[in-house]
Scaffold this motif. Sequence first.
Motif, short mmCIF file in Angstrom:
data_model
loop_
_atom_site.label_atom_id
_atom_site.label_comp_id
_atom_site.label_asym_id
_atom_site.label_seq_id
_atom_site.Cartn_x
_atom_site.Cartn_y
_atom_site.Cartn_z
N UNK A 235 -29.18 35.73 -38.24
CA UNK A 235 -30.12 35.91 -37.30
C UNK A 235 -30.43 34.34 -36.74
N UNK A 236 -30.39 33.36 -37.69
CA UNK A 236 -30.51 32.04 -36.99
C UNK A 236 -29.69 31.56 -36.02
N UNK A 237 -28.64 32.09 -35.52
CA UNK A 237 -27.76 31.64 -34.83
C UNK A 237 -27.94 32.62 -33.46
N UNK A 238 -28.81 33.73 -33.52
CA UNK A 238 -29.09 34.41 -32.45
C UNK A 238 -30.26 33.94 -31.50
N UNK A 239 -30.31 34.17 -30.34
CA UNK A 239 -31.50 33.94 -29.54
C UNK A 239 -32.29 35.07 -29.46
N UNK A 240 -31.89 36.27 -29.92
CA UNK A 240 -32.75 37.57 -30.16
C UNK A 240 -32.12 38.27 -31.21
N UNK A 241 -33.29 39.15 -31.57
CA UNK A 241 -32.90 40.24 -32.45
C UNK A 241 -33.39 41.52 -31.96
N UNK A 242 -32.10 42.52 -31.76
CA UNK A 242 -32.44 43.68 -31.29
C UNK A 242 -32.62 44.86 -32.63
N UNK A 243 -32.79 46.11 -32.00
CA UNK A 243 -32.75 47.21 -32.93
C UNK A 243 -31.10 47.44 -33.48
N UNK A 244 -31.12 48.21 -34.56
CA UNK A 244 -30.00 48.72 -35.19
C UNK A 244 -29.00 49.29 -34.40
N UNK A 245 -27.79 49.27 -34.96
CA UNK A 245 -26.68 50.15 -34.25
C UNK A 245 -26.97 51.36 -34.02
N UNK A 246 -27.39 52.05 -35.09
CA UNK A 246 -27.91 53.47 -35.33
C UNK A 246 -29.18 53.90 -34.30
N UNK A 247 -29.91 52.62 -33.73
CA UNK A 247 -31.11 52.80 -33.01
C UNK A 247 -31.09 52.15 -31.64
N UNK A 248 -30.02 52.58 -30.76
CA UNK A 248 -29.66 52.02 -29.65
C UNK A 248 -29.77 50.35 -29.47
N UNK A 249 -29.39 49.66 -30.40
CA UNK A 249 -29.46 48.27 -30.44
C UNK A 249 -28.98 47.67 -29.08
N UNK A 250 -27.92 47.90 -28.53
CA UNK A 250 -27.42 47.30 -27.45
C UNK A 250 -28.00 47.85 -26.06
N UNK A 251 -28.37 48.99 -26.28
CA UNK A 251 -29.32 49.51 -24.94
C UNK A 251 -30.76 48.70 -24.83
N UNK A 252 -31.28 48.69 -25.96
CA UNK A 252 -32.69 48.02 -26.16
C UNK A 252 -32.44 46.51 -25.93
N UNK A 253 -31.37 45.94 -26.37
CA UNK A 253 -31.36 44.36 -26.07
C UNK A 253 -31.22 44.20 -24.49
N UNK A 254 -30.34 45.17 -23.99
CA UNK A 254 -29.74 44.80 -22.49
C UNK A 254 -31.34 45.35 -21.50
N UNK A 255 -32.01 46.13 -22.17
CA UNK A 255 -33.30 46.49 -21.63
C UNK A 255 -34.30 45.39 -21.49
N UNK A 256 -34.31 44.65 -22.55
CA UNK A 256 -35.27 42.95 -22.61
C UNK A 256 -34.80 42.22 -21.44
N UNK A 257 -33.46 42.29 -21.15
CA UNK A 257 -33.12 41.45 -20.14
C UNK A 257 -33.24 42.27 -18.70
N UNK A 258 -33.75 43.48 -18.70
CA UNK A 258 -33.84 44.14 -17.36
C UNK A 258 -32.56 44.67 -16.81
N UNK A 259 -31.47 44.70 -17.46
CA UNK A 259 -30.20 45.14 -17.05
C UNK A 259 -30.15 46.85 -16.93
N UNK A 260 -30.63 47.52 -18.05
CA UNK A 260 -30.79 48.94 -18.05
C UNK A 260 -32.06 49.40 -17.83
N UNK A 261 -31.99 50.74 -17.57
CA UNK A 261 -33.40 51.76 -17.68
C UNK A 261 -32.79 52.97 -17.74
#
Length: 261
Positions: A235-261
Amino acid sequence: MTFKVLFLDIDGTILKPDHTYTETTKTAIEQVKENGVEVFIATGRPLIEVKDLAQELNVDSFIGYNGAYAVYQEQTIINEPIDELLIRKFLDIAKANNHEMVLYTKDRNYYTSLDHPFVKQFNDIFQLKQNSLFTYDVADQIIGVTVMNIAPSQAYLYEIEDNIRMSQVNIEGATMAYDVIRKNVNKGEAITRILKRLNIPKEQAIAFGDGMNDKEMLQAVGEGFAMENAHPDLFRFAKHRTTSVSDSGIFNGLKVLGLVK
């Protein structure tokens, strides 16, 4: 900010523990590609074992073997085998300490044993199929190494050069396995080379990971995301912390950046 490239780890990032991915992960990849973002799978896995997943996700660019081999749209752009002398030293250390190893070439996974319980467990977890028994005639072709049946207190045994660090595998059931990481050949170094080749600034790159083999990767991009299920030290090497792999972590992270909806 306009983003141009996305790097995704597989195990614990794309794939859940049951070897499946959430539908939102596939949706996220589709949406960013529609917006002109290049997508790379960036994994410690051998690339020969990720073809089916890549086809399902419609991804055709890869960083494999923890950065030692990379392909951009079917063209090999990085190929960094490990020095044969170092491989022989690793094998001697493993034999002296009753460890097992899998040594990867671009075509096969070579094991020091195919029958050891830790090897069978490792293969079950990662579903590796292109497996053979190691022989020294491929010692000069090795581009990645994982050590198995190794306690955390023994990892240092393989750090025989300043350029080597050991990275514990961040998958349930495989914590007695460590990847050999070279400090000058890793996911982060591969990304830096790819960004230069594609003329993309770091600030326009995104990465998602969960293991300590992703440490350099998350630092090599402008927007690095650690999954909720990540190794605690990541975590200390990451700018962001997203949800888990089982909880749509990639989608939710990209949503923070406004790239998905």
